[in-house]
Scaffold this active site. Structure first.
Site, PDB file in Angstrom:
ATOM      1  N   LEU A   7      38.648  63.548  21.349  1.00 49.54           N
ATOM      2  CA  LEU A   7      39.620  64.458  21.943  1.00 49.54           C
ATOM      3  C   LEU A   7      40.287  63.785  23.136  1.00 49.54           C
ATOM      4  O   LEU A   7      39.621  63.428  24.110  1.00 49.54           O
ATOM      5  CB  LEU A   7      38.936  65.757  22.370  1.00 49.54           C
ATOM      6  CG  LEU A   7      38.108  66.467  21.282  1.00 49.54           C
ATOM      7  CD1 LEU A   7      37.600  67.807  21.790  1.00 49.54           C
ATOM      8  CD2 LEU A   7      38.912  66.642  20.003  1.00 49.54           C
ATOM      9  N   GLY A  10      44.292  66.184  26.592  1.00 52.80           N
ATOM     10  CA  GLY A  10      44.411  66.919  27.850  1.00 52.80           C
ATOM     11  C   GLY A  10      45.368  66.286  28.850  1.00 52.80           C
ATOM     12  O   GLY A  10      45.671  65.088  28.792  1.00 52.80           O
ATOM     13  N   LYS A  21      44.930  60.676  31.545  1.00 49.15           N
ATOM     14  CA  LYS A  21      43.587  60.462  32.084  1.00 49.15           C
ATOM     15  C   LYS A  21      42.789  59.451  31.271  1.00 49.15           C
ATOM     16  O   LYS A  21      42.116  58.580  31.838  1.00 49.15           O
ATOM     17  CB  LYS A  21      42.831  61.789  32.145  1.00 49.15           C
ATOM     18  CG  LYS A  21      41.406  61.653  32.652  1.00 49.15           C
ATOM     19  CD  LYS A  21      40.749  62.989  32.940  1.00 49.15           C
ATOM     20  CE  LYS A  21      40.564  63.821  31.707  1.00 49.15           C
ATOM     21  NZ  LYS A  21      39.742  65.014  31.986  1.00 49.15           N
ATOM     22  N   GLY A  78      42.858  74.312  23.922  1.00 46.15           N
ATOM     23  CA  GLY A  78      41.404  74.313  23.910  1.00 46.15           C
ATOM     24  C   GLY A  78      40.800  73.385  22.877  1.00 46.15           C
ATOM     25  O   GLY A  78      41.466  72.894  21.964  1.00 46.15           O
ATOM     26  N   ARG A 329      48.225  29.863  38.290  1.00 48.89           N
ATOM     27  CA  ARG A 329      48.932  30.877  37.507  1.00 48.89           C
ATOM     28  C   ARG A 329      48.764  30.649  35.997  1.00 48.89           C
ATOM     29  O   ARG A 329      48.217  29.629  35.572  1.00 48.89           O
ATOM     30  CB  ARG A 329      50.400  30.892  37.917  1.00 48.89           C
ATOM     31  CG  ARG A 329      50.606  31.423  39.343  1.00 48.89           C
ATOM     32  CD  ARG A 329      52.017  31.233  39.848  1.00 48.89           C
ATOM     33  NE  ARG A 329      53.005  31.842  38.967  1.00 48.89           N
ATOM     34  CZ  ARG A 329      54.323  31.682  39.123  1.00 48.89           C
ATOM     35  NH1 ARG A 329      54.793  30.930  40.126  1.00 48.89           N
ATOM     36  NH2 ARG A 329      55.167  32.263  38.295  1.00 48.89           N
ATOM     37  N   LYS A 347      51.608  26.357  38.390  1.00 51.04           N
ATOM     38  CA  LYS A 347      52.165  27.304  37.430  1.00 51.04           C
ATOM     39  C   LYS A 347      52.457  26.590  36.110  1.00 51.04           C
ATOM     40  O   LYS A 347      53.190  25.615  36.073  1.00 51.04           O
ATOM     41  CB  LYS A 347      53.436  27.943  38.008  1.00 51.04           C
ATOM     42  CG  LYS A 347      54.177  28.874  37.050  1.00 51.04           C
ATOM     43  CD  LYS A 347      55.470  28.231  36.594  1.00 51.04           C
ATOM     44  CE  LYS A 347      56.217  29.131  35.620  1.00 51.04           C
ATOM     45  NZ  LYS A 347      57.439  28.466  35.101  1.00 51.04           N
ATOM     46  N   HIS A 359      47.003  19.738  49.425  1.00 46.80           N
ATOM     47  CA  HIS A 359      47.509  20.744  50.347  1.00 46.80           C
ATOM     48  C   HIS A 359      49.008  20.998  50.206  1.00 46.80           C
ATOM     49  O   HIS A 359      49.782  20.107  49.940  1.00 46.80           O
ATOM     50  CB  HIS A 359      47.234  20.402  51.826  1.00 46.80           C
ATOM     51  CG  HIS A 359      46.748  19.026  52.085  1.00 46.80           C
ATOM     52  ND1 HIS A 359      45.514  18.778  52.628  1.00 46.80           N
ATOM     53  CD2 HIS A 359      47.290  17.803  51.854  1.00 46.80           C
ATOM     54  CE1 HIS A 359      45.326  17.473  52.735  1.00 46.80           C
ATOM     55  NE2 HIS A 359      46.391  16.868  52.277  1.00 46.80           N
ATOM     56  N   TYR A 362      53.623  22.793  45.478  1.00 44.00           N
ATOM     57  CA  TYR A 362      53.931  23.625  44.315  1.00 44.00           C
ATOM     58  C   TYR A 362      54.151  22.714  43.121  1.00 44.00           C
ATOM     59  O   TYR A 362      54.991  21.808  43.159  1.00 44.00           O
ATOM     60  CB  TYR A 362      55.184  24.478  44.546  1.00 44.00           C
ATOM     61  CG  TYR A 362      55.653  25.163  43.287  1.00 44.00           C
ATOM     62  CD1 TYR A 362      54.950  26.248  42.769  1.00 44.00           C
ATOM     63  CD2 TYR A 362      56.766  24.705  42.594  1.00 44.00           C
ATOM     64  CE1 TYR A 362      55.360  26.860  41.593  1.00 44.00           C
ATOM     65  CE2 TYR A 362      57.185  25.315  41.416  1.00 44.00           C
ATOM     66  CZ  TYR A 362      56.473  26.393  40.919  1.00 44.00           C
ATOM     67  OH  TYR A 362      56.872  26.994  39.752  1.00 44.00           O
ATOM     68  N   ALA A 376      50.815  15.920  50.617  1.00 41.87           N
ATOM     69  CA  ALA A 376      51.031  17.238  51.215  1.00 41.87           C
ATOM     70  C   ALA A 376      52.505  17.613  51.187  1.00 41.87           C
ATOM     71  O   ALA A 376      53.377  16.804  51.516  1.00 41.87           O
ATOM     72  CB  ALA A 376      50.520  17.238  52.648  1.00 41.87           C
TER      73      ALA A 376
END
EC number: 2.7.7.23
Length: 446
Positions: A7, A10, A21, A78, A329, A347, A359, A362, A376
């Site tokens: 069920l 609801g 829910k 119900g 990522r 990524k 350090h 990207y 770096a």
């Protein structure tokens, strides 16, 4: 034969949510997915989901289950009304109907197996799960005769003060003889305080009604609001962490960590405070996670160190160090003996064995060979404003601090790129490249 009805129609108004829910997550799985999981081993012939409020969302979330039959309950009038909607779908069915609720996610398959076994051996018309609770507030009360047969179930809102003192409650999990149930479904009425058709009213109409008391009452706990959702989350987390500690995983501060049920660990894994695993994660022997790491749908091989880092849909090789404050990522593959240091973002890239990105860098849409040193502040400039482009760096090359590699670009093996260089052309093997503007120096007198 066995049919299972869940069920899930609801509104769940007490959740105060736009999400149905039954779709709220609990340790990485929706409530209704958890209910479905405990039915697989029962080998049902049919599985039916009664939907209503936001039916499309519920159906879409369950498309991965190929054997489900969705039944629309409109309006939601119900539990008895919900089961009435099954009659056309179960025409000609001769067997047992197991009725579950989509918001009771802690049920164990073993409990349902025991219920079915007891029901069949007793030749009952209906058998339902029950429990004796010190605080039975919110549950319907079960009333039996001297022989133990159930005479009636009265919903709490319809109980007298004296009847509310009864601590034997109905868990709302039923096993019916379908033929006997279908004969009485049309006799149900909505003459009660809610003006709803209660499934519990079938108890007094059937020949032989029994109850089966559960060993662990928490197993039948329903979720109606976010407090109860939190209580169930805590319960599952305690179970999961206890299980893995018994198998050789150490939690420095278990209460501050969370796991998904699809997490798997080797031995001698150490999990520091504020570390969270989400989705399907595989963690190898000797890994050290955290503090403060979040790992989602990723595979970590052996002896991986991940400190204060986010790892999402990635693969990490043996003896690799991640962080602190690194972000790995999706679709990234970090090979063994590599180091991804502080404030580094990777990524959709493959990082070769023994490569170090220590350090402030990207690396996106890139393929890096082995034993490369990324200085770096090195950036792979992969986006031209419209499309993403690849950067390839072959083995044993180095980039100086503050280098920018403008993709698409290929850097050969054994290449050294001077600090501050912006490189936009392919570089052949064994080259030294320095590309920076000449400094103009003037004195203040000028």
């Amino acid at each position: 034969m066995l049919a299972i009805a869940i069920l899930a129609a609801g509104k769940g108004t007490r959740m105060k949510s736009k999400l149905p829910k039954v779709l709220h997550p609990l340790a990485g799985k929706s409530l209704i997915d958890r209910v479905l999981s405990c039915t697989h081993g029962l080998k049902p012939n049919r599985r039916l989901i009664v939907v209503g409020h936001q039916a499309n969302l519920v159906e879409d979330s369950l498309r991965k289950h190929q054997d489900l039959d969705f039944v629309l309950q409109q309006p939601q009038n119900g539990t008895g009304h919900a089961i009435q909607q099954l009659k056309p779908r179960l025409k000609g069915f001769n067997g047992e109907l197991l009725v579950l609720n989509g918001d009771v996610p802690l049920l164990k398959e073993e409990t349902l197996s025991s219920l079915l076994k007891f029901h069949k051996e007793s030749n009952a018309s209906v058998t339902f799960l029950s429990a004796s609770l010190d605080s039975p507030t919110g549950y319907g009360r079960v009333f039996t005769d001297e022989s133990g047969l159930v005479k009636k179930i009265i919903e709490e809102r319809d109980c007298t003060n004296e009847q509310r003192k009864n601590k034997l409650i109905n868990a709302g999990i039923y096993c019916f003889n379908w033929q006997q149930l279908s004969d009485v479904l049309n006799l149900l009425s909505n003459q009660n305080s809610q003006n709803e058709i209660y499934l519990t009213d079938t108890i007094s109409l059937l020949k032989k009604a029994l109850h089966f008391e559960v060993d662990n009452p928490f197993e039948i706990k329903g979720i109606n609001d976010r407090v109860q959702l939190s209580e169930c989350e805590h319960y599952i987390q305690e179970e999961l962490k206890s299980l893995w500690m018994s198998k050789g995983v150490s939690f420095v501060d278990p209460i501050s960590c969370s796991l998904s049920e699809d997490s798997n660990f080797g031995t001698d894994v150490i999990i520091e405070p504020q570390t969270h695993l989400r989705g399907k994660c595989s963690i190898g022997n000797g890994c050290h996670l955290g503090p403060g790491s979040v790992i989602t749908n990723s595979t970590l091989a052996e002896n991986v160190l991940a400190i204060h880092s986010f790892i999402n849909e990635a693969t990490i090789g043996n003896n690799t160090s991640i962080g602190p404050f690194a972000h790995i990522r999706p679709e990234s593959n970090i090979r063994q003996n590599s180091k991804i240091g502080n404030f580094v973002e990777i990524k959709k890239s493959c990082i070769g064995e023994g490569t170090k990105i220590n350090h402030l860098s990207y690396v996106g849409d890139s393929a890096l060979g082995k034993n490369i040193n990324i200085g770096a502040g090195t950036i792979t400039a992969n986006f031209d404003g419209k499309n993403k482009h690849r950067t390839i760096i072959d083995d044993y090359s180095k980039t100086g601090a503050n280098s920018v590699l403008v993709a698409p670009i290929k850097i050969g093996a054994h290449v050294t790129i001077g600090a501050g260089s912006t490189i936009s052309k392919d570089i052949p093997d064994k080259s030294l490249v320095v590309e920076r503007s000449k400094a103009i120096i003037r004195t203040k007198a000028d």
